[in-house]
Every structure is written in C-alpha cells, then in structure tokens.
Design an enzyme around this catalytic site. Structure first.
Site, PDB file in Angstrom:
ATOM      1  N   VAL A   1       3.440  -0.400   4.812  1.00  0.00           N
ATOM      2  CA  VAL A   1       2.106  -0.969   4.963  1.00  0.00           C
ATOM      3  C   VAL A   1       1.747  -1.778   3.724  1.00  0.00           C
ATOM      4  CG1 VAL A   1      -0.323  -0.449   5.474  1.00  0.00           C
ATOM      5  CG2 VAL A   1       1.458   1.091   6.302  1.00  0.00           C
TER       6      VAL A   1
ATOM      7  N   TYR B   1       7.625   5.974   9.266  1.00  0.00           N
ATOM      8  CA  TYR B   1       8.126   5.030  10.266  1.00  0.00           C
ATOM      9  C   TYR B   1       7.785   3.592   9.930  1.00  0.00           C
ATOM     10  CZ  TYR B   1       8.744   9.276  12.888  1.00  0.00           C
ATOM     11  OH  TYR B   1       9.122  10.531  13.271  1.00  0.00           O
ATOM     12  N   GLY B   2       6.983   3.377   8.911  1.00  0.00           N
ATOM     13  CA  GLY B   2       6.540   2.009   8.657  1.00  0.00           C
ATOM     14  C   GLY B   2       6.402   1.719   7.188  1.00  0.00           C
TER      15      GLY B   2
ATOM     16  N   ASP C   1      -0.457  13.956  15.317  1.00  0.00           N
ATOM     17  CA  ASP C   1      -0.095  13.890  13.893  1.00  0.00           C
ATOM     18  C   ASP C   1      -1.338  13.693  13.027  1.00  0.00           C
ATOM     19  OD1 ASP C   1       1.578  14.097  11.733  1.00  0.00           O
ATOM     20  OD2 ASP C   1       2.273  12.027  11.802  1.00  0.00           O
TER      21      ASP C   1
ATOM     22  N   LYS D   1       1.309  -3.572   8.980  1.00  0.00           N
ATOM     23  CA  LYS D   1       2.224  -2.425   9.067  1.00  0.00           C
ATOM     24  C   LYS D   1       3.505  -2.894   9.742  1.00  0.00           C
ATOM     25  CE  LYS D   1       2.712   2.255  10.868  1.00  0.00           C
ATOM     26  NZ  LYS D   1       2.049   3.452  11.363  1.00  0.00           N
TER      27      LYS D   1
ATOM     28  N   ILE E   1       0.857  -1.204   0.000  1.00  0.00           N
ATOM     29  CA  ILE E   1       0.000   0.000   0.000  1.00  0.00           C
ATOM     30  C   ILE E   1       0.884   1.242   0.000  1.00  0.00           C
ATOM     31  CG2 ILE E   1      -1.812   1.293   1.170  1.00  0.00           C
ATOM     32  CD1 ILE E   1      -2.799  -1.299   2.417  1.00  0.00           C
ATOM     33  N   GLU E   2       1.737   1.327   0.970  1.00  0.00           N
ATOM     34  CA  GLU E   2       2.529   2.548   1.072  1.00  0.00           C
ATOM     35  C   GLU E   2       3.708   2.364   1.998  1.00  0.00           C
ATOM     36  OE1 GLU E   2       0.535   5.907   0.506  1.00  0.00           O
ATOM     37  OE2 GLU E   2       2.212   7.192   1.046  1.00  0.00           O
ATOM     38  N   GLU E   3       4.764   3.120   1.703  1.00  0.00           N
ATOM     39  CA  GLU E   3       5.867   3.185   2.643  1.00  0.00           C
ATOM     40  C   GLU E   3       5.826   4.555   3.284  1.00  0.00           C
ATOM     41  OE1 GLU E   3      10.612   2.415   2.973  1.00  0.00           O
ATOM     42  OE2 GLU E   3       9.585   1.988   1.095  1.00  0.00           O
TER      43      GLU E   3
HETATM   44  P1  ADP Z   1       3.588   5.764   8.840  1.00  0.00           P
HETATM   45  O1  ADP Z   1       3.495   5.760  10.334  1.00  0.00           O
HETATM   46  O2  ADP Z   1       4.743   5.018   8.330  1.00  0.00           O
HETATM   47  O3  ADP Z   1       3.414   7.124   8.230  1.00  0.00           O
HETATM   48  P2  ADP Z   1       0.827   5.137   8.435  1.00  0.00           P
HETATM   49  O4  ADP Z   1       0.210   4.389   9.547  1.00  0.00           O
HETATM   50  O5  ADP Z   1       0.568   6.615   8.385  1.00  0.00           O
HETATM   51  O6  ADP Z   1       2.400   4.869   8.357  1.00  0.00           O
HETATM   52  O7  ADP Z   1       0.371   4.512   7.078  1.00  0.00           O
HETATM   53  C1  ADP Z   1       0.867   4.992   5.829  1.00  0.00           C
HETATM   54  C2  ADP Z   1      -0.205   4.841   4.779  1.00  0.00           C
HETATM   55  O8  ADP Z   1      -0.559   3.457   4.687  1.00  0.00           O
HETATM   56  C3  ADP Z   1      -1.511   5.570   5.068  1.00  0.00           C
HETATM   57  O9  ADP Z   1      -1.492   6.903   4.590  1.00  0.00           O
HETATM   58  C4  ADP Z   1      -2.504   4.722   4.323  1.00  0.00           C
HETATM   59  O10 ADP Z   1      -2.504   5.094   2.960  1.00  0.00           O
HETATM   60  C5  ADP Z   1      -1.939   3.329   4.444  1.00  0.00           C
HETATM   61  N1  ADP Z   1      -2.555   2.618   5.584  1.00  0.00           N
HETATM   62  C6  ADP Z   1      -2.180   2.648   6.878  1.00  0.00           C
HETATM   63  N2  ADP Z   1      -2.966   1.881   7.638  1.00  0.00           N
HETATM   64  C7  ADP Z   1      -3.878   1.345   6.821  1.00  0.00           C
HETATM   65  C8  ADP Z   1      -5.009   0.484   6.996  1.00  0.00           C
HETATM   66  N3  ADP Z   1      -5.318   0.011   8.206  1.00  0.00           N
HETATM   67  N4  ADP Z   1      -5.747   0.166   5.925  1.00  0.00           N
HETATM   68  C9  ADP Z   1      -5.423   0.644   4.700  1.00  0.00           C
HETATM   69  N5  ADP Z   1      -4.395   1.458   4.454  1.00  0.00           N
HETATM   70  C10 ADP Z   1      -3.630   1.823   5.491  1.00  0.00           C
END
Ligand code: ADP
Length: 472
Positions: free
Chosen positions: A129, A126-127, A242, A144, A121-123
C-alpha cells in the site's frame, strides 16, 4: 488427523457410533475437497482467460481509439445487487461455470501512471500500500497493489474477493474503492492496483504510538462505527473474517472505516461449509480454532470483542503463539466450555482431543477482574462478546443497542475527536509484528496439546498421558 490414542470422551458405544459417523463425514469432506479443487482449477482457468482477454482487449484499444469512443462511460457493476440470492454465491459445491463477458462493453482501466506516488505506507500479507496523488484531480488516495501468489494461476481469490466485495459495499464505515487501475506493462498480471480513499491512520499503529489511551467516550464512538460497518456487511450476507486493529482505518475527522476484504465472502442461512483457516490468530474465535466448518457472523463479533479489549489496554487481548496457545489463552480469560455452557462443542473436530479441567472457572470472572474500570454494562458487553459459545454472542444490531452506549460518558461526536500526526502521510513505517491472516492452502499442524497444564492446581487427576491435536 487425530491421535491414535483413545479420546477420554470415546469410551462408550455412543462414542463408537459417533466415531463411525465422523469417519463417514471425513470421507464426505474428502470428496467435497476434491470437488473444490476441481472448481478452483476451473475458476483459475477462467480468471486467467479473463485476464488474458483483458490484456488483449487493451492492446486492441491502444491500436484503435475510435473503438474506445463508442464504449459506455460507466463501468458495469458485476457484483450482485441486494436482491440477488447470496446463497447461490455461497454454495462452494456448485460446479463453477466459465464466465463469458461480451467484448466491447468494458471501459478501459485507467493507468497507475495517472497517479504520482507520494510515499509507501505498508507492505501487508497480500498487498502493498502506498499514498499517491491523482495527477488530474490532485486528490490523495491509497494505492493497494494486489500481490500474486502464483502469477500463472491468474488473479488470486483474495484479490478477486476484495474487489468484488468493495465494489458492492457502500457504507460510511467501509473504505471506498474508487477504481481499479493497471500498470503500464499490461503483460504482467500483477500490475493491478486498487485505488482507495486515503485515511491517515490504522488503529494498530495509532494505539502503539499514542501517549494516552483513548477515553471511554472515544472507545464507544470507535466501537459504534466499527459495528455499524459490520452490521451493514452481515445484513448483506458478507462475513469479513479478518477484523483486527490494523485493518481498521481512522481519518483525522474521527471517522473509522473497515479495510482489507481479502478474506471476506458471502454466506447463507444455513451457513455453508467454509474453511476454518480464516481470521488472524489473535482475533480468531474458539469455534474456528476447534475446527467448526459451519460458522457465521459470530466469528466477526468475537473479533470485535478482541478489539474492544485492545482499545481499553492498547495491547492485543489474546496473543497466542500458535493455535493451541491461542485456545489456552482464550480458556484462561473466558473460562472452560462445558456441555451446559456450549452444547455440542465436544463434537467439534479438534475438541474431542482436548483434555480440560473438570471444575471450570466461571465465565466472565477473569474478564471483569482484568478490566476493573469498566462499568457493569461495559463489562457485561465485553463478557458477552467473548462468549465461547457463538450462539450466545450478541449480533451486530444487539451490540449497537447495548446499554453501555447509552450511559455516561456518552459516545464522543466524531467532530470532537482528537487528531494525531499521521505516519502514513509522512514516512515509511516499520514492519508490523501482528501475525498475518492465515495463508490460503497452508494448514498449520497442532501437536501435543495438553490444556490441563495451564490450569495447574485445578486438575490433579487429569495429569499424565499425552495426546495430539491437529487442525484438519
Ligand atoms: P493486506 O491485505 O496486504 O494486509 P491491508 O489492506 O490490510 O493490506 O493494508 C495494509 C496496511 O496498509 C493497513 O494496516 C494500513 O496501515 C494501510 N492501509 C490500507 N489501506 C489504506 C487506506 N485506504 N488508507 C491508508 N492506509 C491504508
């Protein structure tokens, strides 16, 4: 650090005394910082010891399945219950005690191998996903992976805070943590994954991709859900710190959930001293930018105000390039603070170096002009959320009860919410351009700050002369 140049506000005896007091306070802060570092070292050592113990325990478990069978089936909840004294948790100056966990009472974490990865989904900051399927139940979840700043220091505090907060929270508008799983190579501490409910969208991506903006009735529903989640957090003495559109998830049934609790922490009344290096720049409240060490729920309310504006225009409201530019943009939109509108703001660490125009723009006028389609109640609410003085911003409960949500068009029921194609469910997304939450330990430097320049024509007499402003 401050400029050696004399501040325009430090030219009488009162200010000299104030300077002396500030010096003393600076010394105090230095001592507190040293103490904090000592505690952080202790906490890191505790986390590393705990992680090592977990790895050791897992090895033992693999050798002895009999031992496993004798363990209780439910994972023990470590986060404090509602009756716990949160102020104790919030006090950063109390020396940390090493936590000792009795062996044999823990349930083994499941393995990440129990999940089949469907797509990234995304980097994030801090994580990392991804969307995955539980191979036993078939349920689709979001996995995550915790990013490690420095694996030798143990689990980073952002990860510990996220796990602790999410384990405690239970609210329809807060993403649910189902479990924590570990990678097969248990010798690697970075192999820790949060298993979260999967939601099809985040609001940032959705706003960028939508052909038409949300209707007012839909914006109301989104804001009510966001603020119900925030009200739950604040009632339970948790600051999110945040809030931004990319951390707000939306499913195809119109339900919004707050995610990313890496910056969250417990607070108290009165609030403890906390770092100002929180909240992604575009959503960061002016008191944080001005260096306030004591702040509270109003920082989250400011972010909600920014998200309100973003929902209306589909663009982040205050896109500063750096801390100084962000403050300039805030003052342009929300007016200039005065001792009347914000008593005491000049005493904030970064405010004393500011040179501000003497005839301030009236607060609210620019916001009302920028959002001409908002009703009187709507613009009154937005103006109040973007009050420079944090004490004047409504709290979450007052926001929820505002007249804007009672007038037509009424908030749309979630069942009637439109659905959108899910990028997260289909394909890898492009990298975000939103700035990230501040990285712990990296303090940005602010230089050569002249705010009078942005108010050209308003402040002739203030021209000339330089000074510097740095975040401390
Ligand atoms: P980080 O702490 O690394 O910024 P996030 O928790 O903000 O990570 O997640 C980064 C992105 O991953 C989010 O903007 C969203 O697009 C996707 N994401 C995070 N959690 C979920 C979830 N439970 N379901 C779907 N997409 C998610």
């Amino acid at each position: 650090m401050y400029s050696k140049l004399k501040s325009r506000w430090a030219d009488n005896e009162g200010d000299v005394a104030l300077d002396a007091q500030r010096k003393r306070e600076k010394e105090d802060r230095k001592r507190a910082k040293a103490e904090k570092h000592r505690q952080a070292d202790e906490a890191a050592a505790a986390a590393a010891a705990q992680a090592a113990a977990a790895v050791e325990e897992r090895k033992q478990q693999e050798q002895s399945h009999q031992e496993l069978a004798s363990r209780p089936s439910k994972r023990r909840k470590l986060s404090p219950g509602p009756a716990a004294n949160r102020q104790d948790i919030a006090k950063e100056t109390v020396p940390a005690k090493l936590l000792r966990f009795p062996g044999g009472q823990w349930k083994k974490c499941r393995s990440v191998e129990d999940y089949e990865k469907l797509n990234d989904i995304e980097e994030g900051a801090y994580g990392w996903v991804s969307r995955a399927k539980d191979t036993t139940t078939g349920k689709v979840v979001a996995l995550k992976r915790l990013k490690m700043d420095n694996a030798t220091d143990g689990v980073p505090v952002t990860g510990l805070r996220e796990i602790q907060t999410l384990m405690y929270c239970s609210h329809p508008n807060i993403v649910a943590l189902q479990e924590v799983v570990v990678g097969e190579d248990v010798s690697k501490i970075e192999n820790i994954f949060l298993v979260l409910d999967f939601l099809e969208h985040d609001l940032k991506t959705l706003l960028e991709d939508m052909n038409e903006p949300f209707l007012t009735s839909e914006i109301k529903t989104l804001l009510l859900q966001l603020t119900s989640g925030v009200s739950y957090l604040h009632t339970n003495w948790i600051l999110h710190r945040d809030l931004k559109s990319s951390n707000l998830l939306l499913n195809n049934r119109g339900v919004l959930k707050i995610a990313d609790f890496g910056m969250a922490r417990y607070f108290g009344d009165p609030p403890p001293k906390m770092t100002q290096l929180v909240v992604t720049l575009w959503y960061r409240a002016p008191e944080l930018l001005l260096g306030a060490e004591k702040y509270g729920t109003a920082v989250d309310m400011w972010s909600i105000g920014c998200i309100f504006g973003e929902l209306l225009t589909r663009e982040p409201l205050l896109q500063g390039k750096n801390e100084v530019d962000e403050l300039s943009k805030i003052f342009e939109l929300c007016g200039i603070p005065t001792e009347v509108s914000w008593p005491g703001f000049k005493r904030l660490p970064n405010a004393r170096s500011l040179r501000l125009p003497k005839n301030p723009i009236s607060q609210g006028a620019v916001i009302r002009a920028k959002f001409p389609l908002l009703t009187t109640a709507g613009s009154a609410l937005l103006v109040s959320m973007l009050e420079l003085n944090p004490a004047k911003r409504p709290n979450a409960q007052e926001f929820l009860e505002h007249a804007f949500f009672k007038e037509d068009p009424k908030p749309k029921s979630t069942a009637m919410f439109p659905t959108f194609p899910s990028k997260a469910g289909q394909e890898k997304r492009r990298k975000r351009v939103t700035p990230n939450a501040p990285v712990r330990g990296k303090v940005p430097e602010l230089k050569a700050t002249d705010f009078s320049g942005i108010f050209s024509g308003r402040e002739d007499e203030e021209k000339g002369g330089g000074f510097s402003l740095k975040l401390i």
